[in-house]
Design a protein around this motif. Structure first.
Motif, PDB file in Angstrom:
ATOM      1  N   GLU A  84       0.848  -1.183   0.000  1.00  0.00           N
ATOM      2  CA  GLU A  84       0.000   0.000   0.000  1.00  0.00           C
ATOM      3  C   GLU A  84       0.883   1.231   0.000  1.00  0.00           C
ATOM      4  O   GLU A  84       1.945   1.244   0.626  1.00  0.00           O
ATOM      5  CB  GLU A  84      -0.921   0.017   1.227  1.00  0.00           C
ATOM      6  N   VAL A 114       2.165   4.896   0.934  1.00  0.00           N
ATOM      7  CA  VAL A 114       2.137   5.754   2.118  1.00  0.00           C
ATOM      8  C   VAL A 114       2.182   7.218   1.730  1.00  0.00           C
ATOM      9  O   VAL A 114       1.860   8.094   2.531  1.00  0.00           O
ATOM     10  CB  VAL A 114       3.307   5.420   3.075  1.00  0.00           C
ATOM     11  N   GLU A 115       2.590   7.495   0.485  1.00  0.00           N
ATOM     12  CA  GLU A 115       2.632   8.867  -0.008  1.00  0.00           C
ATOM     13  C   GLU A 115       2.107   8.907  -1.437  1.00  0.00           C
ATOM     14  O   GLU A 115       2.314   7.966  -2.219  1.00  0.00           O
ATOM     15  CB  GLU A 115       4.065   9.426   0.018  1.00  0.00           C
ATOM     16  N   ASP A 143       1.178  12.914   2.202  1.00  0.00           N
ATOM     17  CA  ASP A 143       0.730  11.831   3.072  1.00  0.00           C
ATOM     18  C   ASP A 143      -0.784  11.887   3.285  1.00  0.00           C
ATOM     19  O   ASP A 143      -1.493  12.714   2.710  1.00  0.00           O
ATOM     20  CB  ASP A 143       1.470  11.889   4.407  1.00  0.00           C
ATOM     21  N   GLY A 144      -1.269  10.997   4.160  1.00  0.00           N
ATOM     22  CA  GLY A 144      -2.688  10.909   4.408  1.00  0.00           C
ATOM     23  C   GLY A 144      -3.288  12.168   5.001  1.00  0.00           C
ATOM     24  O   GLY A 144      -4.412  12.548   4.669  1.00  0.00           O
ATOM     25  N   GLU A 145      -2.556  12.803   5.894  1.00  0.00           N
ATOM     26  CA  GLU A 145      -3.065  14.038   6.497  1.00  0.00           C
ATOM     27  C   GLU A 145      -3.284  15.112   5.446  1.00  0.00           C
ATOM     28  O   GLU A 145      -4.298  15.821   5.454  1.00  0.00           O
ATOM     29  CB  GLU A 145      -2.092  14.533   7.573  1.00  0.00           C
ATOM     30  N   GLY A 164      -5.366  10.136   8.982  1.00  0.00           N
ATOM     31  CA  GLY A 164      -4.910   8.756   9.027  1.00  0.00           C
ATOM     32  C   GLY A 164      -3.879   8.498   7.958  1.00  0.00           C
ATOM     33  O   GLY A 164      -3.278   9.432   7.413  1.00  0.00           O
ATOM     34  N   THR A 165      -3.659   7.241   7.653  1.00  0.00           N
ATOM     35  CA  THR A 165      -2.717   6.903   6.590  1.00  0.00           C
ATOM     36  C   THR A 165      -3.335   7.268   5.244  1.00  0.00           C
ATOM     37  O   THR A 165      -4.542   7.541   5.134  1.00  0.00           O
ATOM     38  CB  THR A 165      -2.390   5.408   6.600  1.00  0.00           C
ATOM     39  N   GLU A 174      -6.135   4.835   4.512  1.00  0.00           N
ATOM     40  CA  GLU A 174      -7.310   5.073   5.355  1.00  0.00           C
ATOM     41  C   GLU A 174      -8.100   6.284   4.868  1.00  0.00           C
ATOM     42  O   GLU A 174      -9.338   6.264   4.824  1.00  0.00           O
ATOM     43  CB  GLU A 174      -6.882   5.268   6.804  1.00  0.00           C
TER      44      GLU A 174
END
Length: 587
Positions: free
Chosen positions: A10, A12-13, A115-117, A157-158, A161
């Motif tokens: 998965e 992450v970025e 990223d997720g944020e 989250g990630t 997510e």
């Protein structure tokens, strides 16, 4: 080009390559689903083109991203900005324009973090920007779905997510839209624009997880809406779209003026470049407002009325248009009581729509598997298309083919599947009506929205009878859409144009429907048009020359391309008699 993840891998970025993959998958997803989305398009106008408009908008974003990758190794910021800018330039229709603003809102945040944020913040900014761009937001639309996506992942989250939360939140909101708008509830469908956005978010989720999400589905499709309901009997008659170069203050005044003129107003963009979309009864006034605000271009005017009389050929005074992307063709003209010296319709077109029917083969025996029907100007192109296996219909000056002629040609093709190439924006409504009649006889008919003969040639060149029907239609539609087109014509009277005032007898160079060049010599004007078109890039120039063009025109233009544009090839076809002096295609 597409980024493939390993099992259980998965992201992450959301790096540049991931954005590229997302754009490609979103474009592919909308291509697969646009027929379904078109079929449930009942709001704000039941004109059956939301899926097509979203597809064309995504295509523009995808092409812009591919262009920056071809030129260099872009970072994430460059890639998301290219994605947003491409969508802005290529936005089509109400939902496509809103989608472009959603992507622009996301790009402003993702340029600063991957990223997720940052993705969660990007969704929030996208929803905010889209609502701000719409003059009167309505719930139960793409705006509702976008807001739900943002709210569902607001906790962060990630990357996975956040992407999954946004997709699931959007899918849930989409299912609820049928109960938020009476028109959707009556039709038994969900919002078409929201359905397209779910497809885009599904492509993002697939990009970051490597797994195709479950199709959210839609409510059962209703019977096709009667054509007269597309006429906007309870709303304005025209859709007006244009790009606008203007400052913020001028755009603020423009919003107020257009809001008073009509409805479904969406103004997206910024930093001096905007995409304006509005439904009005006075299309000329909407264009004039843009002229007063700044410099409008790529102007497209669509007449919603399906029962409008098809526009006549060149040189008439009638100005109603049809299809997606007509000329400045209101009866008011371009801020005056006049019109251009020619009466062609250009602009960006719709996508295809097709349906299966039932029926028996007729007495002529077993039908062929697939056939092409093409409308062409001039006997030369008719011969060329016939050699390629197409059934042809001649379009003569001032005598566009009637609906019955197209129906007869579709029947004469005698195939189970037929692709119809109208090769003229003004023929879209006529072609659509003919296709509907033949579908009722059990023939599967796809209408590819070619707007000029050069686009029809490009579509015919990639036709492969051995492919699945829908894949063949998508490939032909993409080839046509990738072909920029121009025409040279002679003005019949004094007129105001986007390039200035023309006099009777002047040579007009129209690029993508806009008068871009006014000259006195056909060859010199053609050179100028070619240079302008090729300044944006191109690998192949197609020239279609009529019998009454000046002797040596094609040879002179071929020499010019060889000398001034070394890497560009040129192909020439002879249109014969009763065709425009020169048609140009650039691929």
């Amino acid at each position: 080009m597409s980024r493939a993840l390993q099992p259980d891998e998965e992201l992450v970025e959301l790096d540049a390559e991931a954005v590229r993959t997302w754009c490609a998958r979103a474009f592919d997803a909308l291509g697969r689903e646009r027929e379904e989305i078109d079929a449930i398009n009942v709001y704000p106008v039941a004109d059956g083109d939301t899926g097509t408009n979203l597809y064309l908008t995504a295509e523009a974003a995808h092409q812009a991203v591919e262009a920056v990758f071809a030129a260099s190794g872009p970072d994430t910021a460059e890639t998301v900005r290219a994605m947003a800018h491409g969508a802005l330039l290529g936005a089509r229709g109400n939902s496509g324009t809103i989608l472009s603003q959603l992507l622009r809102g996301m790009a402003t945040v993702l340029a600063d973090g991957r990223d997720g944020e940052h993705l969660a913040r990007a969704f929030a900014e996208a929803a905010r920007a889209a609502r701000q761009a719409v003059a009167h937001p309505v719930e139960g639309t793409i705006l509702t779905v976008a807001s739900a996506a943002a709210e569902a992942c607001a906790a962060g989250g990630t990357l996975v997510e956040v992407a999954r939360g946004a997709y699931e939140g959007a899918a849930t909101a989409l299912a609820a839209t049928s109960g938020q708008l009476d028109v959707l509830e009556r039709a038994g469908v969900v919002d078409a624009g929201g359905r397209g956005l779910v497809a885009v978010l599904g492509a993002l989720l697939e990009t970051v997880t490597g797994q195709t999400p479950d199709h959210p589905g839609t409510a059962p499709l209703p019977p096709a809406a009667p054509r007269e309901k597309c006429a906007g009997e309870d709303g304005p008659a025209y859709e007006v779209i244009y790009l606008l170069e203007a400052d913020d203050a001028a755009v603020a005044l423009l919003r107020s003026r257009l809001d008073a003129l009509g409805e479904s107003l969406v103004v997206v963009g910024g930093d001096g470049l905007w995409n304006v979309h509005v439904h009005v009864d006075d299309a000329g006034a909407a264009v004039e407002a843009g002229v007063e605000a700044g410099r409008p271009h790529r102007i497209r005017i669509t007449h919603f009325a399906s029962d409008a009389t098809p526009a006549p050929g060149r040189g008439t005074a009638r100005g109603t248009g049809s299809g997606t992307g007509d000329r400045y063709g209101t009866d008011d003209g371009y801020g005056t009581g006049d019109r251009y010296g020619t009466d062609h319709g250009y602009g960006t077109g719709d996508g295809y729509a097709y349906a299966c029917g039932t029926g028996d083969d007729d007495a002529r025996g077993e039908r062929a598997a697939r056939a092409i029907v093409a409308v062409v100007p001039g006997e030369g192109l008719a011969g060329l298309c016939a050699e390629a296996g197409a059934t042809t219909v001649r379009a003569r000056p001032g005598e566009p083919p009637a609906e019955d002629e197209l129906v007869e040609a579709l029947r004469r093709a005698h195939a189970r599947e037929v692709v119809l190439l109208p090769n003229d924006t003004d023929l879209r409504e006529t072609a659509a009506a003919a296709a509907e009649r033949v579908r009722a006889e059990g023939v599967r008919v796809a209408l590819v929205p070619t707007r000029a003969a050069v686009q029809g040639i490009a579509a015919l060149a990639v036709h492969e009878p051995g492919r699945r029907f829908d894949e063949d239609v998508v490939a032909m539609t993409a080839a046509a859409g990738a072909t920029r087109y121009a025409e040279l014509a002679v003005a019949e009277h004094r007129s105001f144009t986007s390039a200035g005032v023309c006099q009777a007898g002047d040579v007009l160079g129209l690029i993508e429907g806009d008068v871009a060049v006014i000259g006195q010599d056909l060859t010199e004007t053609a050179r100028t048009v070619l240079d302008r078109m090729l300044s944006a890039g191109g690998e192949l120039v197609t020239l279609v020359v009529a019998d009454d063009a000046p002797p040596g025109l094609a040879a002179a233009l071929e020499r010019h391309v060889r000398r001034a544009h070394l890497a560009v090839d040129t192909t020439t076809y002879h249109a014969g008699a009763e065709a425009p002096p020169l048609l140009i295609g650039v691929e």
